[in-house]
Enzyme design. Structure first.
Site, short mmCIF file in Angstrom:
data_model
loop_
_atom_site.label_atom_id
_atom_site.label_comp_id
_atom_site.label_asym_id
_atom_site.label_seq_id
_atom_site.Cartn_x
_atom_site.Cartn_y
_atom_site.Cartn_z
N GLY A 30 0.81 -1.22 0.00
CA GLY A 30 0.00 0.00 0.00
C GLY A 30 0.84 1.26 0.00
N GLY A 77 2.58 3.70 1.53
CA GLY A 77 3.13 3.95 2.87
C GLY A 77 3.71 5.34 3.00
N ARG A 78 4.02 5.95 1.87
CA ARG A 78 4.53 7.33 1.97
C ARG A 78 3.93 8.17 0.85
NH1 ARG A 78 10.50 6.71 -0.70
NH2 ARG A 78 9.94 4.85 -1.84
N LYS A 133 3.76 12.49 -2.67
CA LYS A 133 4.71 11.45 -2.24
C LYS A 133 5.62 12.05 -1.19
CE LYS A 133 7.25 8.04 -4.63
NZ LYS A 133 8.02 7.63 -5.81
N ASP A 167 8.35 6.13 8.04
CA ASP A 167 7.86 7.41 8.56
C ASP A 167 6.92 8.12 7.58
OD1 ASP A 167 9.63 8.17 6.61
OD2 ASP A 167 11.04 9.17 7.96
N GLY A 168 6.76 7.55 6.39
CA GLY A 168 5.84 8.16 5.42
C GLY A 168 6.41 9.41 4.76
N ARG A 182 2.96 13.66 -7.93
CA ARG A 182 3.06 12.80 -9.11
C ARG A 182 1.74 12.82 -9.85
NH1 ARG A 182 5.40 6.94 -8.06
NH2 ARG A 182 3.57 6.49 -6.82
N ARG A 194 -1.77 -1.04 -10.18
CA ARG A 194 -0.52 -1.79 -10.37
C ARG A 194 -0.85 -3.27 -10.47
NH1 ARG A 194 2.94 1.56 -6.69
NH2 ARG A 194 1.64 3.36 -6.30
N ASP A 237 4.61 -4.37 -7.50
CA ASP A 237 3.89 -3.17 -7.03
C ASP A 237 4.35 -1.91 -7.76
OD1 ASP A 237 6.17 -4.08 -5.37
OD2 ASP A 237 6.03 -2.08 -4.51
P1 AMP Z 1 9.00 1.48 -3.16
O1 AMP Z 1 10.34 0.89 -2.92
O2 AMP Z 1 9.04 2.97 -3.24
O3 AMP Z 1 8.29 0.88 -4.31
O4 AMP Z 1 8.13 1.18 -1.86
C1 AMP Z 1 7.79 -0.11 -1.46
C2 AMP Z 1 6.82 -0.04 -0.30
O5 AMP Z 1 7.43 0.54 0.85
C3 AMP Z 1 5.58 0.78 -0.56
O6 AMP Z 1 4.51 0.16 0.08
C4 AMP Z 1 5.91 2.10 0.05
O7 AMP Z 1 4.77 2.82 0.38
C5 AMP Z 1 6.69 1.67 1.29
N1 AMP Z 1 7.60 2.73 1.77
C6 AMP Z 1 8.74 3.13 1.19
N2 AMP Z 1 9.31 4.13 1.90
C7 AMP Z 1 8.53 4.37 2.96
C8 AMP Z 1 8.57 5.29 4.06
N3 AMP Z 1 9.56 6.18 4.21
N4 AMP Z 1 7.57 5.23 4.96
C9 AMP Z 1 6.58 4.35 4.82
N5 AMP Z 1 6.47 3.47 3.81
C10 AMP Z 1 7.43 3.47 2.88
MG MG Z 2 6.64 1.64 -5.23
#
Ligand code: AMP
Ligand code: MG
Length: 480
Positions: A94, A96-97, A117, A129-130, A180, A187, A258
Site C-alpha cells: 500500500g 506507505g509514503r 509522495k 515514517d511516510g 506525481r 498496479r 507493485d
Molecule cells: P518502493 O520501494 O518505493 O516501491 O516502496 C515499497 C513499499 O514501501 C511501498 O509500500 C511504500 O509505500 C513503502 N515505503 C517506502 N518508503 C517508505 C517510508 N519512508 N515510509 C513508509 N512506507 C514506505
Molecule cells: Mg513503489
C-alpha cells in the site's frame, strides 16, 4: 470573487476510485509540515490538466502540494496494494509514503491521478515514517520529466515542495514532497492484494474499473474474454515500455510487481539509472545484490511480472483452474517472442535501419556485442553512430558490425538517439547543491533535459560528457 475560486473552478476532481468499495483505500490525514517552500512547479503540465497556476502564489501551491490545504473536490487517501518484492510476496504494502489527492478529468476527457509522495504516515506505513527526503523528490522530478521528453510512457511530476522539516535517514536530510501525475495508480500489485485475500468480488470490480480506465475498447466484452484480453493488452503496453527503456539504456532498478503499472507507464523512480558505459548486466541499485533487475534481465522480469498478473486473473477466467491456466498461458506464451522483436525494432530504429530489413537481428546483435566488448558510453555511442561520426574504436567486432550495418543501408536518424539523459552523477551533484540551498544547477539540468535530442551537435558539454571514473555513481538507493 477572488482569483482563487477561478482556479478551483478550472479543476474537475472526479475521484472515481473512491466510488470503489472502502477496502480499496484508507483515509489519510496530512502531516503538519513546518515551513513548506515551493521549489518547482510544472506550469505546462498544470495547464494540460486544466490548472491556471498563475492565479496562485508559490505559498498557496506549497500548501496544496504538501496536503496542508486541501483543494476543493479533493480527498486524500492511501491506496491498498500488495506486491512481489525481489520475488517475495508481501500481501499488504500500500501507499506507505504517498496519498492520492484525487483524480482530475481534463477537458479532453482524459483522467489523471494527482498523488503526494512523502506527505506523512498512512495506514500502510508499517515501520516507515511516510516521509521523503528532498533529494529523491528532485530526482523523481528530473527523471520522470526526462522520460516524458524522450517519449517514454511515464508518470510525470507537477511539483516539488521542500517541507522545511528534517527527515531521519542515515543522516538528517531536508524533507520534500513530490506531486506525481499518473494515468492511474493501478498496479499488478493492486490485483495481487485482492487475489491474495481470495476476494473475488473486489477482483472483478478492479478488472472492470481498470478496463474502463485504460482499455475502454475491451469494455464491451464479458468474462472470461475480458480478463484474457486485458492481460494481452497490459502485456503489449508493458512490452512497448520495457523495449523503450532498453533503447535508452534505462534500468528501472526495482521492477517489483507493485511498481508495474497497469497503464504501461514508468512508475516509481527509486534506484533507477540511465547506464553510462554499456554493460549488459549493469546494476546500480544498492539493494539488488543478485542483479535480479539488471539491464539485461528486464525483459525476463517483465514476463515474470505478467505471469503474476495472470495468476490473479485465474478465478475470473474459469472455475476449472486447469482450464483457466491453459487459457492464460496461451497469451503469455506469445510474449517472449514479442519482447524480442520489439526490442530489436527499437534498436533497428536507433541504428537507422528499416524495420523490414531482413538482417536486422544480426546487425543489432553485432552492435550490442561491440558495445559490450568496448564498454563505450551507451548514449554517446548511439548518438555518434546516428550522426555517422567516425570516432569508433576499430576492433574486429567493429569491422564485423560495420560491414553488416552498411549492407543494411542505414539512414541518419534524428530523435531516436538522445545526447542528453539524466546521468546519475549529474543528478547527484544537483541534489547536493540543493541541499546547500542552491537550486540553480537543478533548474539548469531540468531545462537541458527538455531537449534531449540535439542532432548535429559536435562538441560535448558538461551535461553530455560521461562521468570520469571518480565521478561515477556506483550505487543508487531507494527514496526511503
Ligand atoms: P518502493 O520501494 O518505493 O516501491 O516502496 C515499497 C513499499 O514501501 C511501498 O509500500 C511504500 O509505500 C513503502 N515505503 C517506502 N518508503 C517508505 C517510508 N519512508 N515510509 C513508509 N512506507 C514506505
Ligand atoms: Mg513503489
Amino acid at each position: 470573487m477572488c482569483s482563487l475560486s477561478r482556479y478551483y473552478d478550472a479543476m474537475k476532481f472526479t475521484n472515481t476510485y473512491y466510488q470503489l468499495p472502502e477496502r480499496f483505500y484508507a483515509p489519510f490525514k496530512p502531516y503538519a509540515f513546518g515551513h513548506p517552500e515551493l521549489i518547482i512547479f510544472n506550469d505546462s503540465l498544470a495547464k494540460d490538466l486544466g490548472f491556471n497556476p498563475s492565479d496562485l502564489t508559490p505559498n498557496d501551491l506549497a500548501q496544496f502540494f504538501t496536503g496542508l490545504k486541501t483543494l476543493p473536490g479533493s480527498e486524500l487517501k492511501a491506496l491498498a496494494y500488495a506486491g512481489h518484492q525481489f520475488g517475495h510476496f508481501v500481501p499488504s504494502l500500500g501507499d506507505g509514503r504517498a496519498a492520492l489527492i484525487g483524480e482530475i478529468t481534463t477537458s479532453s476527457g482524459k483522467s489523471f491521478d494527482l498523488q503526494l509522495k512523502g506527505s506523512g504516515p498512512t495506514f500502510f506505513s508499517r515501520r516507515g515514517d511516510g516521509l521523503s527526503a528532498l533529494g529523491p523528490a528532485l530526482r523523481e522530478y528530473l527523471v520522470s520529466e526526462a522520460m516524458f521528453y524522450l517519449g517514454v510512457p511515464t508518470t510525470r511530476s507537477l511539483a516539488v515542495v521542500a517541507t522545511g522539516d528534517l527527515v531521519a535517514r542515515e543522516e538528517e536530510l531536508p524533507g520534500g514532497v513530490l506531486t506525481r501525475v499518473a494515468s492511474s495508480h493501478l498496479r499488478i500489485g493492486t490485483f495481487q492484494y485482492f487475489a491474495a485475500r481470495r476476494d473475488l468480488e473486489a477482483l472483478e470490480i478492479l478488472l472492470h474499473y481498470s478496463v474502463k480506465r485504460h482499455y475502454s475498447h475491451l469494455d464491451h466484452l464479458s468474462l472470461p474474454e475480458k480478463a484474457l484480453e486485458f492481460l494481452r493488452s497490459v502485456a503489449m503496453r508493458q512490452v512497448d515500455l520495457i523495449a523503450k527503456w532498453m533503447g535508452f539504456g534505462f534500468i528501472h532498478g526495482v521492477m517489483n510487481t507493485d511498481n508495474m503499472s497497469i497503464s504501461g507507464e514508468t512508475l516509481d523512480f527509486g534506484p533507477c539509472a540511465f547506464m553510462d558505459h554499456f554493460n549488459f548486466y549493469q546494476v546500480y541499485s544498492f539493494i539488488d545484490k543478485q542483479g535480479r533487475y539488471s539491464y539485461g534481465e528486464q525483459p525476463k522480469i517483465l514476463l515474470w511480472n505478467l505471469s503474476r498478473l495472470a495468476d490473479c486473473l485465474v478465478p475470473l477466467v474459469d472455475q476449472d483452474e486447469k482450464k483457466a491456466v491453459e487459457k492464460l498461458n496461451a497469451i503469455l506464451s506469445d510474449i517472449p517472442k514479442k519482447i524480442e522483436q520489439t526490442i530489436t525494432n527499437v534498436f533497428a530504429h536507433k541504428l537507422g535501419i528499416k524495420e523490414e530489413t531482413e538482417q536486422k537481428e544480426k546487425v543489432v546483435g553485432e552492435w550490442l556485442n561491440y558495445l559490450h566488448e568496448t564498454k563505450l558510453d551507451f548514449t554517446l555511442a548511439h548518438y555518434r553512430l546516428s550522426q555517422m561520426d567516425d570516432f569508433f574504436p576499430q576492433t574486429e567486432s567493429w569491422e564485423k558490425f560495420y560491414k553488416s550495418w552498411k549492407e543494411a543501408s542505414p539512414e541518419r536518424t534524428e530523435n531516436q538517439n538522445p545526447l542528453y539523459i539524466p546521468r546519475n552523477h549529474l543528478i547527484e551533484s544537483v541534489i547536493q547543491a540543493a541541499y546547500q540551498g542552491d537550486y540553480a544547477p537543478f533548474h539548469e539540468l531540468h531545462e537541458k533535459l527538455k531537449n534531449p535530442f540535439s542532432p548535429g551537435q559536435k562538441e560535448l558539454d558538461k551535461f553530455s560528457t560521461p562521468p570520469e571514473e571518480k565521478e561515477k555513481i556506483k550505487n543508487t538507493f531507494c527514496g526511503t
